[in-house]
Design an enzyme around this catalytic site. Structure first.
Site, PDB file in Angstrom:
ATOM      1  N   GLU A  45      10.396  -8.159   1.404  1.00 48.61           N
ATOM      2  CA  GLU A  45      10.300  -6.981   2.238  1.00 48.61           C
ATOM      3  C   GLU A  45      11.522  -5.953   2.271  1.00 48.61           C
ATOM      4  O   GLU A  45      12.789  -6.580   2.476  1.00 48.61           O
ATOM      5  CB  GLU A  45       9.986  -7.152   3.728  1.00 48.61           C
ATOM      6  CG  GLU A  45       9.951  -5.983   4.546  1.00 48.61           C
ATOM      7  CD  GLU A  45       9.029  -4.985   4.271  1.00 48.61           C
ATOM      8  OE1 GLU A  45       9.574  -3.756   3.952  1.00 48.61           O
ATOM      9  OE2 GLU A  45       7.851  -5.308   4.153  1.00 48.61           O
ATOM     10  N   ASN A 124       9.781  -1.990   7.107  1.00 45.92           N
ATOM     11  CA  ASN A 124      10.041  -2.977   8.144  1.00 45.92           C
ATOM     12  C   ASN A 124       9.354  -4.255   7.866  1.00 45.92           C
ATOM     13  O   ASN A 124       8.175  -3.945   7.303  1.00 45.92           O
ATOM     14  CB  ASN A 124       9.934  -2.583   9.252  1.00 45.92           C
ATOM     15  CG  ASN A 124       8.457  -2.143   9.601  1.00 45.92           C
ATOM     16  OD1 ASN A 124       8.308  -0.935   9.291  1.00 45.92           O
ATOM     17  ND2 ASN A 124       7.771  -2.727  10.070  1.00 45.92           N
ATOM     18  N   HIS A 446      -3.510   7.199   5.856  1.00 45.92           N
ATOM     19  CA  HIS A 446      -4.703   6.343   5.090  1.00 45.92           C
ATOM     20  C   HIS A 446      -4.578   6.581   3.771  1.00 45.92           C
ATOM     21  O   HIS A 446      -5.624   6.971   3.225  1.00 45.92           O
ATOM     22  CB  HIS A 446      -5.913   6.499   5.819  1.00 45.92           C
ATOM     23  CG  HIS A 446      -5.854   6.147   7.236  1.00 45.92           C
ATOM     24  ND1 HIS A 446      -6.991   6.501   8.058  1.00 45.92           N
ATOM     25  CD2 HIS A 446      -5.301   5.378   8.097  1.00 45.92           C
ATOM     26  CE1 HIS A 446      -6.794   6.240   9.344  1.00 45.92           C
ATOM     27  NE2 HIS A 446      -5.606   5.505   9.334  1.00 45.92           N
ATOM     28  N   ASN A 480      -3.843  -0.482   0.700  1.00 43.18           N
ATOM     29  CA  ASN A 480      -4.977   0.662   0.620  1.00 43.18           C
ATOM     30  C   ASN A 480      -5.146   1.256  -0.554  1.00 43.18           C
ATOM     31  O   ASN A 480      -6.240   1.836  -0.809  1.00 43.18           O
ATOM     32  CB  ASN A 480      -4.495   1.622   1.857  1.00 43.18           C
ATOM     33  CG  ASN A 480      -4.574   1.070   3.340  1.00 43.18           C
ATOM     34  OD1 ASN A 480      -5.120   0.098   3.690  1.00 43.18           O
ATOM     35  ND2 ASN A 480      -3.829   1.754   4.033  1.00 43.18           N
TER      36      ASN A 480
END
Length: 521
Positions: A45, A124, A446, A480
């Site tokens: 990450e 994060n 989105h 997504n």
């Protein structure tokens, strides 16, 4: 699963390298921990760990200033959220930036185009899953993905991983009123499986009545946290996927704590960043299928507010005094599902503050509700994010450049959505304001389509039905961006469902000792 260890060392090799720790990266780690015990996993990450356990939703942080600090730490190299200890930074562009997110400083609009000025991301552990609304509706009609005939079973599994409750606020004082009025207005013109209903939410109510909102920590689950073969590396930026002879064989990771680079070999690589940074990573790695970054989909979003008609104040002891959890406690969260005839998705929930001044008596909590309508985009290959090899972004990666335009069909859908919002407002009560207003492009958060899935490799998709990138064995994409349809509903549940399918594919190959790309769905 270990996390924020100092000092730390990076492994020389793992079975699966996962890039990104949001809900979809966490889903890969969870499913592989369940189905393939002993498989070595490394989750990388770019941003810091905010909470213990890692990936927790910031709304679960009770202390407001601690929550603001966590949001600020999510905002990349130029944070902006003000805290008691740290002053806010002024955004000279005057663009709206939500706490916990950071926008592209430039490159978000090209001359003569609409662009996506509010395009934002979070950096994060937990990704945007530390800041999202937790809405988990299911897609319908043209939103559904034909390449996955087993989509409903995958959505069931995604609900399990996310901890979804179908009607978490069914006992809210005004929830029945809101749903009944919306249903009376809209249900007669839609199929039964698309009637107005409560919004499924990734939230659990504890025994004391308090709420626990799901973040990536819920998706990771105890099985991943207790897995000695799984390791989480915060502040570890994957800069390149290593590809040899048409196969992903590892990653190059930069330790953002000391600036050193490390090569980690892997049998499988999962790129599960976001709809900008996943295609960016593939581009930087020389993996550039024709559809990479294309068919970018930001849901055009419209909002309005209304004061409920003919409802009385509830007893004071029914009001939740615990700050922002009260936003949804009185009127619940209602869902007006997408249909092909009405290609938008609506959610109606209590507002903590009215967007316009209210004259007269102060409304009871829950009686002012917000209406948010998200529209399905008219998909086109020219809507895309591309990358400049001669310039870098704030993280030292090829600079993103967004090309994006609204079509005549998009404008017609927005006009139709405006009429639908007005109908909803009139059914519920007294509209606050003259007309619904369209938020800046990108406000939905989105973003989809930039690494889209397809049934066949015809140049219009980046990956196949298992999310494996065409012509690069062992490289999977998640998030997504994989969604290929003009989806108007909140996409996280569907993205996690697709991640489940990809993780199952990797687990099956690990069990069989098979690493070559398959054509099965």
């Amino acid at each position: 699963m270990t996390g924020d260890d100092v000092p730390r060392s990076f492994p020389s090799a793992v079975d699966v390298a996962i890039v990104g720790s949001g809900p979809t990266g966490a889903a890969y780690a969870r499913v592989l921990s369940e189905l393939s015990p002993g498989t070595t996993l490394a989750v990388f990450e770019v941003g810091p760990a905010l909470t213990d356990p890692p990936g927790m939703h910031v709304k679960n942080i009770a202390d407001l200033d601690e929550r603001l600090v966590a949001q600020r730490r999510s905002e990349g190299v130029h944070p902006h959220t003000a805290t008691k200890a740290e002053a806010a930074l002024t955004d000279p562009t005057k663009r709206v930036v939500r706490p916990g997110t950071h926008v592209l400083p430039d490159g978000f609009r090209q001359p003569g185009e609409d662009g996506i000025p509010a395009l934002a991301m979070s950096s994060n552990v937990g990704g945007m899953g530390a800041h999202w609304t937790c809405a988990c509706p299911r897609p319908g009609g043209a939103e559904r993905i034909d390449a996955r005939p087993d989509l409903d079973e995958l959505l069931d599994e995604a609900e399990r991983l996310l901890g979804v409750s179908r009607d978490p606020f069914g006992d809210a004082p005004y929830s029945d009123v809101v749903r009944e009025r919306l249903g009376a207005e809209f249900d007669a013109e839609r199929p039964a499986d698309r009637y107005v209903r409560s919004m499924p939410l990734a939230v659990q109510r504890r025994a004391d009545g308090a709420l626990t909102w799901s973040g990536a920590d819920v998706v990771f689950g105890d099985v991943t946290r207790d897995n000695p073969a799984a390791t989480l590396f915060p502040e570890a930026q994957v800069r390149r996927v290593l590809v040899e002879h048409g196969r992903a064989v590892g990653v190059v990771v930069r330790d953002r704590r000391d600036g050193t680079d490390h090569e980690v070999r892997a049998r499988f690589v999962v790129a599960a960043a976001d709809a900008v940074r996943t295609p960016q990573l593939l581009h930087a790695s020389g993996v550039r299928p024709p559809a990479l970054g294309r068919y970018l989909n930001d849901q055009p979003q419209m909002v309005f507010a209304v004061r409920l008609r003919d409802v009385g104040s509830t007893a004071a002891d029914q009001h939740d005094p615990r700050g922002d959890t009260a936003i949804v406690q009185q009127s619940g969260v209602s869902w007006v599902p997408y249909t092909d005839a009405n290609p938008f998705h609506g959610q109606v929930m209590q507002l903590d503050a009215s967007p316009v001044p209210i004259v007269g008596d102060v409304p009871a909590p829950g009686t002012v509700v917000g209406l948010g309508w998200f529209c399905g985009k008219d998909l086109q290959a020219t809507d895309r994010v591309e990358f400049d090899d001669d310039a870098v972004d704030e993280f030292g990666m090829p600079k993103p450049l967004v090309h994006y335009t609204l079509t005549d069909r998009d404008r017609a859908t927005l006009a139709q959505a405006a009429r639908s919002v007005r109908r909803a407002a009139d059914a519920l009560g007294e509209a606050l304001g003259d007309e619904p207003f369209v938020l800046p492009s990108g406000a939905s958060l989105h973003y989809q389509g930039s690494t889209r899935m397809g049934a066949v490799d015809d140049g219009t998709s980046v990956c196949g039905p298992t999310s494996e990138v065409w012509d690069v064995e062992g490289l999977f994409v998640a998030g997504n961006g994989v969604i290929p349809t003009p989806m108007a509903c909140n996409p996280t549940l569907t993205s996690v469902a697709l991640a489940v399918a990809g993780a199952r594919e990797i687990a099956a190959r690990l069990a069989q000792g098979v690493e070559t790309q398959t054509t099965s769905g």
